[in-house]
Design a protein around this motif. Structure first.
Motif, mmCIF file in Angstrom:
data_model
loop_
_atom_site.group_PDB
_atom_site.id
_atom_site.type_symbol
_atom_site.label_atom_id
_atom_site.label_comp_id
_atom_site.label_asym_id
_atom_site.label_seq_id
_atom_site.Cartn_x
_atom_site.Cartn_y
_atom_site.Cartn_z
ATOM 1 N N LYS A 196 15.965 35.565 61.721
ATOM 2 C CA LYS A 196 15.102 34.431 62.099
ATOM 3 C C LYS A 196 13.971 34.783 62.925
ATOM 4 C CE LYS A 196 17.572 30.149 60.829
ATOM 5 N NZ LYS A 196 18.029 28.883 61.214
ATOM 6 N N ALA A 197 12.936 34.483 63.268
ATOM 7 C CA ALA A 197 11.850 34.816 63.848
ATOM 8 C C ALA A 197 12.473 34.138 65.553
ATOM 9 C CB ALA A 197 10.475 34.138 63.617
ATOM 10 N N SER A 198 12.034 34.874 66.403
ATOM 11 C CA SER A 198 12.594 34.848 67.801
ATOM 12 C C SER A 198 11.643 33.752 68.286
ATOM 13 C CB SER A 198 12.448 36.247 68.882
ATOM 14 O OG SER A 198 11.076 36.553 68.735
ATOM 15 N N SER A 199 12.043 33.175 69.538
ATOM 16 C CA SER A 199 11.050 32.382 70.243
ATOM 17 C C SER A 199 9.512 32.985 70.536
ATOM 18 C CB SER A 199 11.573 31.656 71.362
ATOM 19 O OG SER A 199 12.131 32.519 72.188
ATOM 20 N N THR A 200 9.719 34.460 70.995
ATOM 21 C CA THR A 200 8.533 35.004 71.370
ATOM 22 C C THR A 200 7.459 35.277 70.069
ATOM 23 O OG1 THR A 200 9.905 36.085 73.081
ATOM 24 C CG2 THR A 200 7.756 37.210 72.310
ATOM 25 N N GLN A 201 8.223 35.451 69.199
ATOM 26 C CA GLN A 201 7.097 35.816 67.923
ATOM 27 C C GLN A 201 6.765 34.565 67.700
ATOM 28 O OE1 GLN A 201 10.656 37.397 65.470
ATOM 29 N NE2 GLN A 201 10.118 39.575 66.265
ATOM 30 N N ILE A 202 7.434 33.415 67.503
ATOM 31 C CA ILE A 202 6.952 32.203 67.153
ATOM 32 C C ILE A 202 5.839 31.784 68.032
ATOM 33 C CG2 ILE A 202 7.474 29.790 66.799
ATOM 34 C CD1 ILE A 202 10.342 30.585 65.612
ATOM 35 N N THR A 203 6.046 31.911 69.302
ATOM 36 C CA THR A 203 4.913 31.544 70.187
ATOM 37 C C THR A 203 3.534 32.264 70.026
ATOM 38 O OG1 THR A 203 6.949 30.862 71.801
ATOM 39 C CG2 THR A 203 4.577 31.457 72.891
ATOM 40 N N PHE A 204 3.956 33.510 69.999
ATOM 41 C CA PHE A 204 2.696 34.385 70.029
ATOM 42 C C PHE A 204 1.908 33.980 68.433
ATOM 43 C CE2 PHE A 204 -0.041 37.887 68.892
ATOM 44 C CZ PHE A 204 -0.247 38.533 70.040
ATOM 45 N N PHE A 205 2.402 33.815 67.427
ATOM 46 C CA PHE A 205 2.037 33.627 66.258
ATOM 47 C C PHE A 205 1.202 32.194 66.358
ATOM 48 C CE2 PHE A 205 1.661 31.886 61.914
ATOM 49 C CZ PHE A 205 1.346 32.860 61.256
ATOM 50 N N TYR A 206 1.798 31.228 66.700
ATOM 51 C CA TYR A 206 1.385 29.862 66.858
ATOM 52 C C TYR A 206 0.213 29.709 67.949
ATOM 53 C CZ TYR A 206 4.146 27.938 63.163
ATOM 54 O OH TYR A 206 4.797 27.565 61.831
ATOM 55 N N THR A 207 0.335 30.511 69.003
ATOM 56 C CA THR A 207 -0.718 30.653 70.013
ATOM 57 C C THR A 207 -1.943 31.233 69.458
ATOM 58 O OG1 THR A 207 0.785 31.107 71.809
ATOM 59 C CG2 THR A 207 -1.499 31.652 72.287
ATOM 60 N N ALA A 208 -2.092 32.153 68.558
ATOM 61 C CA ALA A 208 -2.940 32.761 67.914
ATOM 62 C C ALA A 208 -3.703 31.946 66.805
ATOM 63 C CB ALA A 208 -2.786 34.053 67.287
ATOM 64 N N LEU A 209 -3.052 31.054 66.371
ATOM 65 C CA LEU A 209 -3.535 30.077 65.404
ATOM 66 C C LEU A 209 -4.251 28.988 66.152
ATOM 67 C CD1 LEU A 209 -0.577 29.290 62.689
ATOM 68 C CD2 LEU A 209 -2.934 30.456 62.257
ATOM 69 N N TYR A 210 -3.861 28.445 67.323
ATOM 70 C CA TYR A 210 -4.317 27.089 67.814
ATOM 71 C C TYR A 210 -5.504 27.785 68.944
ATOM 72 C CZ TYR A 210 -1.052 24.053 65.775
ATOM 73 O OH TYR A 210 -0.448 23.189 64.823
ATOM 74 N N THR A 211 -5.415 29.115 69.092
ATOM 75 C CA THR A 211 -6.607 29.642 69.736
ATOM 76 C C THR A 211 -7.983 29.496 68.734
ATOM 77 O OG1 THR A 211 -5.374 31.113 71.021
ATOM 78 C CG2 THR A 211 -7.737 31.544 70.927
ATOM 79 N N MET A 212 -7.509 29.842 67.571
ATOM 80 C CA MET A 212 -8.538 29.809 66.522
ATOM 81 C C MET A 212 -9.023 28.147 66.409
ATOM 82 S SD MET A 212 -7.450 31.887 62.993
ATOM 83 C CE MET A 212 -8.829 31.326 62.086
#
Length: 590
Positions: free
Chosen positions: A135-151
């Motif tokens: 499963k995706a780690s909390s760090t991986q999920i955080t980075f991915f969704y941070t990028a999405l919501y920065t957009m």
């Protein structure tokens, strides 16, 4: 000489980048918009390059379940479409459209860059070994969704301002430029659809077959190049000058003032309400909005009365009151756009997951990416916009006398009706898919249903045609009907409607899953779409859409279009209003 000097400048009060009155021959029109359309194409390419295939990335790469991935996509899409409320407020009240767009576009590019990095670096993705993925780690999920919501934050400042900034390049009070502006939103959306087509055809294929990093990296580079082109056009742009410090605050002051005057008697004739004289509008360049008989309670804000000291206390003007009426009227129309937006939300969620279960082979080796079928929405738009602008509008104009061919609300009504037909087709196709599953016992989660993915084609195509009426019509309606100083904020009625529609779809999916999946019952929307009842959910949306159309017809029958005028420097009063002559045939009385 003075009259000649006045003729050398735009009549709508726009200025150039130096703050000087804009010269029509050097600024604006399509020669200025040419520098804007490149950004719009690449921004749409970036957005749809992410949105079209995001549900597959979440399930395949981050290993989310179907319901969670659908909710995540809807929540992110909703945020992208609803953050423009803040961006428009900042533009209308503080920075202006140009600078709000400039800053926000850099934030948007930052988000896309982070996203490209997030899907490229191994340490930012879950690892797999022997076919088993962690499963995706909390760090991986955080980075991915941070990028999405920065957009999403960046989109908040770009979406409401780039299209309205483009519309500002045309002078409403110049007949030739007004005619060009009537076609602007059609061709602006054409450019937008072109970017979406490249995303759903090319980028989705690249993501599925060549890598997610390349699929996200290409539009990121394109965005950077388009921004350089945008800045190169700066000397040609016209800028609207804000005539009110905080338009939103001014609008909200109307119901407050009306409530304070609730005990006062309204005059028998609206001419007795307070309004500035024509000299005021001539000297300030503001547009006067004429009185309408709706929401009469708000007229109490324009009643002149004596103060306790004996001198008359200045009330709000009829123009200010009518501005508030316009906003409240637009809210009514906005509410009935939410259900059609939930239909639109299916394109990047359940329609895609539905397509992954079908036979996607084209020839012996090539498999069509399920998300690429969304390109037919765009293709049908691209074909329909020129036909609408070059054939439908002139044909209807000859019969109705309306410069747009049909009224704005009629255009929306046709789009909403087409959405109902599209979801009815989706329901019928899903019933067919369930029948094929039963005949072939293809109930496994990875079983391919022996039914071509092209069965989904009609629903995609019809939604694309519908959006020529619905999406383009909404954008033009909310821009056209907004008070003069709130046109960026007014345009966010369009974007926020799509955003709330996505959130509404998330809510519906969540509630339907919880209610229908209680106990031993099978959820209508399960992880295994071959063993659930997606047809029931589409049927539910069909009923909602039909009821919503009836409500829209009722709301439209009570809507009164904006009628405004401006005093130009030669003393001429130029009036502008929507031609309502065709509304009676559809029951849309105005």
């Amino acid at each position: 000489m003075e009259a000649k000097a006045d003729a050398d400048y735009t009549q709508d009060g726009t200025v150039d980048f130096r703050g000087q009155p804009a010269v029509p021959s050097r600024t604006g029109k399509w020669k200025a918009c040419a520098f804007l359309v490149g950004y719009e194409a690449f921004e749409r390419m970036a957005f749809y390059g992410v949105a079209s295939n995001l549900v597959n990335y979440l399930t395949r790469e981050l290993h989310e379940d179907t319901v969670s991935s659908v909710i995540s996509v809807n929540n992110w899409s909703g945020s992208v479409w609803i953050t423009p409320i803040l961006g428009a407020y900042i533009a209308d009240s503080y920075l202006g459209r140009f600078w709000t767009f400039t800053i926000s576009s850099l934030i948007y590019v930052l988000g896309m860059s982070m996203l490209s990095i997030g899907v490229s670096l191994k340490r930012l993705k879950p690892s797999c070994s022997n076919g088993i993925c962690s499963k995706a780690s909390s760090t991986q999920i955080t980075f991915f969704y941070t990028a999405l919501y920065t957009m999403a934050i960046g989109a908040g400042g770009t979406k409401p301002n780039i299209s309205t900034f483009g519309a500002d390049q045309f002078d409403d009070f110049n007949p030739n430029e007004k005619e060009l502006k009537d076609s602007f939103f059609n061709w602006w959306m054409f450019t937008s659809f072109l970017g979406a087509l490249i995303a759903t055809l090319g980028l989705v294929y690249i993501q599925d077959n060549l890598g997610w990093g390349l699929g996200y990296g290409i539009p990121t580079v394109g965005l950077l190049i388009s921004l350089l082109v945008f800045y190169a056009g700066t000397p040609m742009y016209r800028h609207k000058v804000s005539k009110t410090r905080s338009p939103a605050t001014e609008i909200m002051s109307v119901p407050v003032a009306a409530f304070k005057n609730w005990s006062l008697q309204l005059p028998t004739h609206p001419s007795q309400l307070y309004e500035n004289d024509s000299q005021y509008y001539l000297s300030t360049g503001k547009r006067q909005i004429h009185h309408t008989p709706t929401l009469r309670f708000l007229d109490k804000a324009a009643i002149r009365q004596e103060s306790t000291s004996g001198s008359p206390r200045a009330p709000l003007t009829v123009t200010q009151v009518e501005g508030a009426k316009l906003i409240f009227g637009m809210v009514t129309i906005w509410l009935v756009t939410l259900i059609p937006s939930t239909i639109w939300a299916q394109i990047n969620t359940l329609f895609v997951k539905q397509g992954t279960t079908l036979d996607r082979k084209l020839g012996s080796d090539f498999r069509i990416p399920a998300a690429s079928l969304g390109s037919f929405v765009t293709l049908s738009m691209l074909l329909s916009v020129p036909m609408y602008d070059r054939f439908f509008v002139p044909f209807m104009r000859q019969r109705t006398g309306n410069p747009r061919g049909i009224t704005l609300l009629q255009r929306l009504g046709i789009g909403f009706s087409m959405h109902i037909i599209a979801i009815a087709i989706a329901y019928a196709v899903e019933v067919k898919r369930m029948h094929v599953i039963k005949e072939n016992n293809a109930i496994g989660p990875k079983d391919v249903v022996p039914m071509s993915i092209f069965w989904l084609l009609p629903q995609y195509v019809l939604i694309g045609i519908a959006d020529v009426f619905h999406a383009v019509g909404l954008l033009e309606f909310f821009y056209d009907q907004s008070p003069e100083n709130m046109q960026s904020l007014g345009t966010t009625f369009f974007t926020s409607g799509i955003g709330v529609g996505n959130f509404l779809n998330s809510f519906l999916v969540t509630m339907v899953d919880k209610i229908t999946g209680k106990g031993e019952s099978k959820s209508w929307i399960g992880d295994n779409l071959n063993d659930c009842h997606l047809d029931y959910y589409y049927g539910f949306l069909l009923v909602l859409s039909s009821v919503n159309l009836m409500v829209f017809l009722w709301a439209s029958s009570r809507y009164i279009y904006k009628k405004e005028s401006i005093m130009v420097k030669d003393g001429l009063c130029v009036e502008m209003e929507e031609n309502p002559s065709m509304d009676a045939s559809l029951g849309l009385q105005v």
